[in-house]
Design an enzyme around this catalytic site. Sequence first.
Site, PDB file in Angstrom:
ATOM      1  N   HIS A 274     -28.032   6.356  -2.315  1.00  0.00           N
ATOM      2  CA  HIS A 274     -27.285   4.957  -2.405  1.00  0.00           C
ATOM      3  C   HIS A 274     -27.611   4.845  -0.139  1.00  0.00           C
ATOM      4  O   HIS A 274     -27.887   3.351   0.233  1.00  0.00           O
ATOM      5  CB  HIS A 274     -25.878   4.857  -1.688  1.00  0.00           C
ATOM      6  CG  HIS A 274     -24.878   3.708  -1.603  1.00  0.00           C
ATOM      7  ND1 HIS A 274     -24.340   3.083  -2.066  1.00  0.00           N
ATOM      8  CD2 HIS A 274     -24.404   3.918   0.246  1.00  0.00           C
ATOM      9  CE1 HIS A 274     -23.939   2.120  -1.919  1.00  0.00           C
ATOM     10  NE2 HIS A 274     -23.853   2.115  -1.076  1.00  0.00           N
ATOM     11  N   GLU A 275     -27.148   5.449   0.800  1.00  0.00           N
ATOM     12  CA  GLU A 275     -27.528   5.202   2.125  1.00  0.00           C
ATOM     13  C   GLU A 275     -29.192   5.181   2.214  1.00  0.00           C
ATOM     14  O   GLU A 275     -29.231   4.449   3.361  1.00  0.00           O
ATOM     15  CB  GLU A 275     -26.993   6.010   2.807  1.00  0.00           C
ATOM     16  CG  GLU A 275     -25.709   6.652   2.644  1.00  0.00           C
ATOM     17  CD  GLU A 275     -24.978   5.563   3.286  1.00  0.00           C
ATOM     18  OE1 GLU A 275     -24.757   4.555   3.814  1.00  0.00           O
ATOM     19  OE2 GLU A 275     -23.551   5.797   2.421  1.00  0.00           O
ATOM     20  N   HIS A 278     -29.729   1.718   1.675  1.00  0.00           N
ATOM     21  CA  HIS A 278     -29.593   1.047   3.340  1.00  0.00           C
ATOM     22  C   HIS A 278     -30.768   0.806   4.333  1.00  0.00           C
ATOM     23  O   HIS A 278     -31.179  -0.108   5.312  1.00  0.00           O
ATOM     24  CB  HIS A 278     -27.989   1.418   4.303  1.00  0.00           C
ATOM     25  CG  HIS A 278     -26.850   0.786   3.486  1.00  0.00           C
ATOM     26  ND1 HIS A 278     -26.221  -0.728   3.001  1.00  0.00           N
ATOM     27  CD2 HIS A 278     -26.126   1.657   2.454  1.00  0.00           C
ATOM     28  CE1 HIS A 278     -25.437  -0.590   2.258  1.00  0.00           C
ATOM     29  NE2 HIS A 278     -24.113   0.746   2.289  1.00  0.00           N
ATOM     30  N   GLU A 304     -25.703  -4.501   0.259  1.00  0.00           N
ATOM     31  CA  GLU A 304     -25.327  -3.345  -0.458  1.00  0.00           C
ATOM     32  C   GLU A 304     -26.095  -3.543  -1.994  1.00  0.00           C
ATOM     33  O   GLU A 304     -26.165  -2.320  -2.416  1.00  0.00           O
ATOM     34  CB  GLU A 304     -23.685  -3.753  -1.078  1.00  0.00           C
ATOM     35  CG  GLU A 304     -22.414  -2.824  -1.401  1.00  0.00           C
ATOM     36  CD  GLU A 304     -22.502  -1.053  -0.627  1.00  0.00           C
ATOM     37  OE1 GLU A 304     -22.601  -1.532   0.397  1.00  0.00           O
ATOM     38  OE2 GLU A 304     -21.819  -0.099  -1.656  1.00  0.00           O
TER      39      GLU A 304
END
Length: 510
Positions: A274-275, A278, A304
Amino acid sequence: MTDFTQVPSDAFQQLRRRVAEITRYGAAMAVLGWDQETYMPPKGAAARARQLSALAQLVHRLSTEPQVGEWLAQAEADMQAQGWDPDGDPARFLKVARREYDRATKVPTEWVAEFSRLTSEAQHRWKEARQRQDFALFAPYLRRIVEMRREYAEFFAPYDHIYDPLLDAFEPGMKTATVQALFARLREAQVALLQAIMARPQVDDAFLYRPFPVERQKAFVRQVLAAMGFDFQRGRLDESAHPFTTGFSVDDVRLTTRYKETDFFGQAFYSSLHEMGHGLYGQGVDPAYEETPLAGGASLGVHESQSRLWENLVGRSRAYVTWLLPRLQQAFPGVVDDVSVDAFYRGVNKVQPSLIRTEADEVTYNLHIMLRLDLEIALLEGAVDVDDLPRVWNERMEADLGVRPRNDAEGVLQDIHWSMGSLGYFPTYALGNVMSAQIWQALRRDIPNLEAQIQAGQFADLLAWLREHIHRYGSKFEPLELLERATGAELHAEPYLEYLRTKYGEIYGL
Ligand code: ZN
């Protein structure tokens, strides 16, 4: 590549130099903030707060001086007179700079100071209320936050809906009516899908909680992130209590995660993907945008969409799991040797309605967000009283998810956002999910063998597409404009619903 130093306007050049200076102080604040969450010893907190506050005041002064407004107005006049391309980088530079200047100057300094005092006190009260499972302790602070947020909206009048100015701070150009229509469509379909899934036998995911030695987890995550395209020459992965991503330039992007031996996938693995989503966005912005208002992402929702795309659309796909499992078995001998690709795939996609948003799966996550959006709007409109929130919250959880909080800590008090005054933030999470599926649909159209590539551990074409259509633009385009340019369609719910129905229909035999 645009060279902003060649734009023929003195006012533009003055403004550009000021923005660059502010950006450098902002980056220094980000370094201090990152260090605070990762390596700072506990007793460093008081001095760090003073350092950050001093820089914040400096940035505020440099951003809101009347001279900045004059440069901006003169540069806009030069743009008109010289007929700059409205889609060109210099015109977009001014558009974003104008938005930020207005946002910083329309709100009176006294309001900002009072709101800051209120939310700092409210956060303490929220922690205490959550610990004691007693919403009443927090209610008076939330009531005042809602009042002040109504005042805030008035600084941006006229608006179509009182929620618009709050939403706009996180999703520039997005309207409340657009989000409400989108969410109404999603809610109906997602509740129906969830009910169908719950009527089917549950999948087994117990093997995910077997012990995976933490030191090996660290090496494995790093290896996977590098294979997927995260550039460790221009970024780092460290540890913090709550995973986050920050960046100090396009060449220095920081990710964090956390490790727990018996919850490798729930903690380190998927939060790192997830990170990384980003972080890849941060590493992919056009270097010409460094130290301009166009650096950074288009919005929280678009950001997101990138984290969710790598975490879920890629990371929880059958193709990806087929690539991952043998590597996992090699790195952790004997731990999951008896698990098949099919069982692993089902395990990481288990649907389980829960009380806590941050633990929610793909099918239920948006339902948590919709509840919060509807309550925020009802509070601002005065349709729901603060004292009634726990009751309204619990009834809605039962109606949509079939679970009921036993106390306020499991319910209305679970998230920190309201105590920080962040009304308008929650919808960006669900918007990101919806955007991620729409982007994925366009990706599959443009890269027909995408799944085969992922199954072979090849992520270069995927990343190149995202760089080309999303990342490089930074915040040049507003979210809805960017999405339409990237996918050829307006934001709509169907790709996400289609994705959920196909994937979970197969897993649960619907
Ligand atoms: Zn995120």
